[in-house]
Scaffold this active site. Structure first.
Site, short mmCIF file in Angstrom:
data_model
loop_
_atom_site.label_atom_id
_atom_site.label_comp_id
_atom_site.label_asym_id
_atom_site.label_seq_id
_atom_site.Cartn_x
_atom_site.Cartn_y
_atom_site.Cartn_z
N SER A 238 0.83 -1.20 0.00
CA SER A 238 0.00 0.00 0.00
C SER A 238 0.87 1.26 0.00
O SER A 238 1.67 1.44 -0.91
CB SER A 238 -0.96 -0.05 1.20
OG SER A 238 -2.03 0.83 1.04
N ASP A 463 -9.19 -4.87 -5.31
CA ASP A 463 -8.64 -4.13 -4.18
C ASP A 463 -9.41 -2.82 -4.02
O ASP A 463 -9.37 -1.96 -4.89
CB ASP A 463 -7.15 -3.83 -4.42
CG ASP A 463 -6.44 -3.31 -3.18
OD1 ASP A 463 -7.09 -2.62 -2.38
OD2 ASP A 463 -5.25 -3.58 -3.03
N HIS A 491 -7.27 -6.26 -0.02
CA HIS A 491 -6.15 -5.34 -0.14
C HIS A 491 -4.83 -6.10 -0.05
O HIS A 491 -4.54 -6.73 0.96
CB HIS A 491 -6.25 -4.30 0.99
CG HIS A 491 -5.24 -3.20 0.90
ND1 HIS A 491 -4.90 -2.61 -0.30
CD2 HIS A 491 -4.51 -2.57 1.86
CE1 HIS A 491 -4.01 -1.66 -0.07
NE2 HIS A 491 -3.75 -1.62 1.23
#
Length: 522
Positions: A238, A463, A491
């Site tokens: 991320s 996602d 995710h």
């Protein structure tokens, strides 16, 4: 935020270790005394020499915390240490701050390659906690070749954390109306953001500018040197993909292997990114709803989960929902209900818990909803928070010079609220957060990392947090980027499926990146 704040379970156990480690060294002047951080996107050749990390065995401190977790029976030892970095790279021989590090080493290690540095994103999530968790979950083949190292970035976790938002204010932030529909509700949201910005400015002044991603990327090269690695091997999730790609831009020749999983779109401005995230969460909710209504035993929230949640938000707005949790005084507001939904959408494994918690809340007990919301916000059972929210806002605002007026945001709240009924208004509101932020800014550089070794970028089709187009853009922007697409949900992707795991392991260990963009089935 690009990743959910997860309360770092290991940090409390490490606090005593930090005190011991830090007592032996001086960390220099505080960030309150810094004027500003460097804004030039280049390495500084006059930095002081980097000292190797002096590791202290902290296995006994961590072992009780991980006991009972999957992977806790692995033959692991843990070391804790610190790495000194310049407070400002404009003054590389001046005041320093201390970054706290954790290293996990497997007893099965043979033919060691070096260190695998991990970062879980946020920004604001604890990399030391991520190192411990990674040691429990990474494939045996990777653990057998690498030390797993997590270093909390400056201002995060145990690395002189930014702390300028009170627990009471965080409670207000998380409970506030996520879908404001009146002028008064919007005025309240803007006032709360103003109060947060003013409180942080009062606490740190210009020192808030010392917490940019560019500075953390420079720190990362000092981490590499302190670990004794000629080049960096890195696994970032991320926001960790933003940090990793910034490192590659500044130090392309020092890249050995970078895995950037759940890539944040480097080409999107804040408005485009916020809208993409609203779309992503709406799609993820639809996937949750379809899964729930297909269950043989029936869906706890009925045949129309979207309508159920809409009605529950209305219910919570009219009468906040009490909790059966012992000692709990909070009641679930619409903000907490939606935080619970958002939290569970990160990981399909949490969908059953979400359905049960929503059904219980509708029946008058918000205990499950509050548990999910607290997982998202980093709130502990004692009502205290980690500094994840403080760090998330500070780093995010340090990284951009974009500004959105109250008028801009009012328009977007109405527009996105209509187009993305659950998450649009909240995403639009987030654009105002950095408008009143009073601190020096260091915008992220464009990133092509020309001259770097192959960089593996991973995107997941479903996602909701970092939608797949962001990974496509990052792989295209990086001169040596290679895209791996997972046709799954949730995710990030590694190491959730055999196809992804095999590709990443081969890349990390043997530097065998896919020769062309690769797609792995769900």
């Amino acid at each position: 935020m690009t990743a959910p704040p997860r309360r770092p379970a290991v940090l409390v156990a490490l606090l005593a270790v930090v005190l011991v480690v830090l007592s032996a060294c001086s960390s220099g002047d505080s960030t309150e005394e810094a004027a500003t951080s460097s804004s030039a996107a280049s390495a500084t050749p006059t930095e002081t020499p980097v000292q190797p990390v002096e590791w202290s065995d902290c296995t006994a401190d961590i072992a009780p915390i991980i006991a009972g977790r999957a992977g806790a029976d692995r033959p692991l030892t843990f070391g804790c240490g610190q790495i000194e970095v310049p407070l400002s790279y404009d003054d590389p021989t001046g005041p320093t701050l201390s970054l706290f590090a954790v290293r996990a080493v497997s007893g099965t290690q043979a033919d060691r390659i070096g260190s695998l540095v991990v970062n879980p994103g946020g920004p604001g999530l604890s990399a030391t906690d991520a190192a411990v968790q990674s040691a429990l979950t990474l494939p045996d083949g990777v653990l057998g070749r690498f030390d797993v190292v997590g270093v909390d970035p400056r201002g995060v976790g145990l690395s002189q954390p930014v702390e300028c938002i009170s627990d009471d204010t965080k409670d207000q932030l998380t409970a506030s109306e996520p879908r404001p529909s009146t002028a008064d509700e919007l005025d309240s949201a803007f006032a709360l953001a103003d109060d947060v910005a003013q409180g942080c400015a009062d606490t740190y002044g210009a020192g808030l500018g010392a917490f940019s991603t560019v500075d953390s990327a420079r720190d990362l090269d000092r981490v590499r040197q302190a670990l004794g690695d000629t080049q960096l091997t890195y696994l970032g999730y991320s926001y960790g993909t933003t940090l990793g790609s910034t490192y590659a831009e500044l130090y392309p020749e020092n890249v050995r292997a970078l895995v950037l999983d759940g890539a944040v779109d480097p080409d999107a401005d804040r408005q485009s990114a916020a809208e993409a995230q609203a779309q992503g969460f709406e799609a993820a909710f639809d996937a949750f709803a379809a899964n729930c209504t297909s269950l043989v035993g029936g869906c706890p929230v009925g045949a129309d989960p979207r309508t159920f949640v809409g009605d529950l938000l209305t219910q919570a707005e009219a009468t906040p929902i009490p909790s059966s949790r012992e000692g709990e005084t909070r009641q679930a507001t619409p903000g907490l209900v939606l935080a619970a939904v958002r939290s569970a959408l990160y990981n399909p494994a949490a969908w059953p818990q979400l359905a049960q918690s929503l059904a219980a809340a509708q029946a008058g007990d918000s205990a499950g909803v509050l548990t999910l919301a607290d997982t998202f916000t980093g709130r502990g059972e004692d009502g205290t928070y980690t500094n994840t929210i403080d760090a998330n806002i500070t780093i995010s605002c340090s990284d951009t010079d974009e500004s959105y007026s109250q008028s801009d945001v009012r328009t977007l709240v109405a527009d996105w609220g209509a187009r993305y009924p659950l998450f649009g208004a909240d995403s639009a509101l987030s654009l105002y957060t950095c408008t009143p932020w009073d601190a020096p800014r260091t915008p992220l550089p464009d990133r092509d990392a020309e001259g770097a070794a192959p960089i593996l970028v991973i995107g997941t089709q479903g996602d909701p947090v970092t939608p797949l187009p962001g990974a496509v853009d990052m792989a295209e922007d990086l001169a040596s980027g290679v895209l791996l697409t997972w046709q799954g949900s949730g995710h990030t992707a590694y190491p959730k499926t055999d196809c992804v795991t095999a590709a990443v392991d081969s890349y990390l260990i043997d530097l065998a990146a896919p020769t062309a963009d690769l797609t792995c089935p769900a």
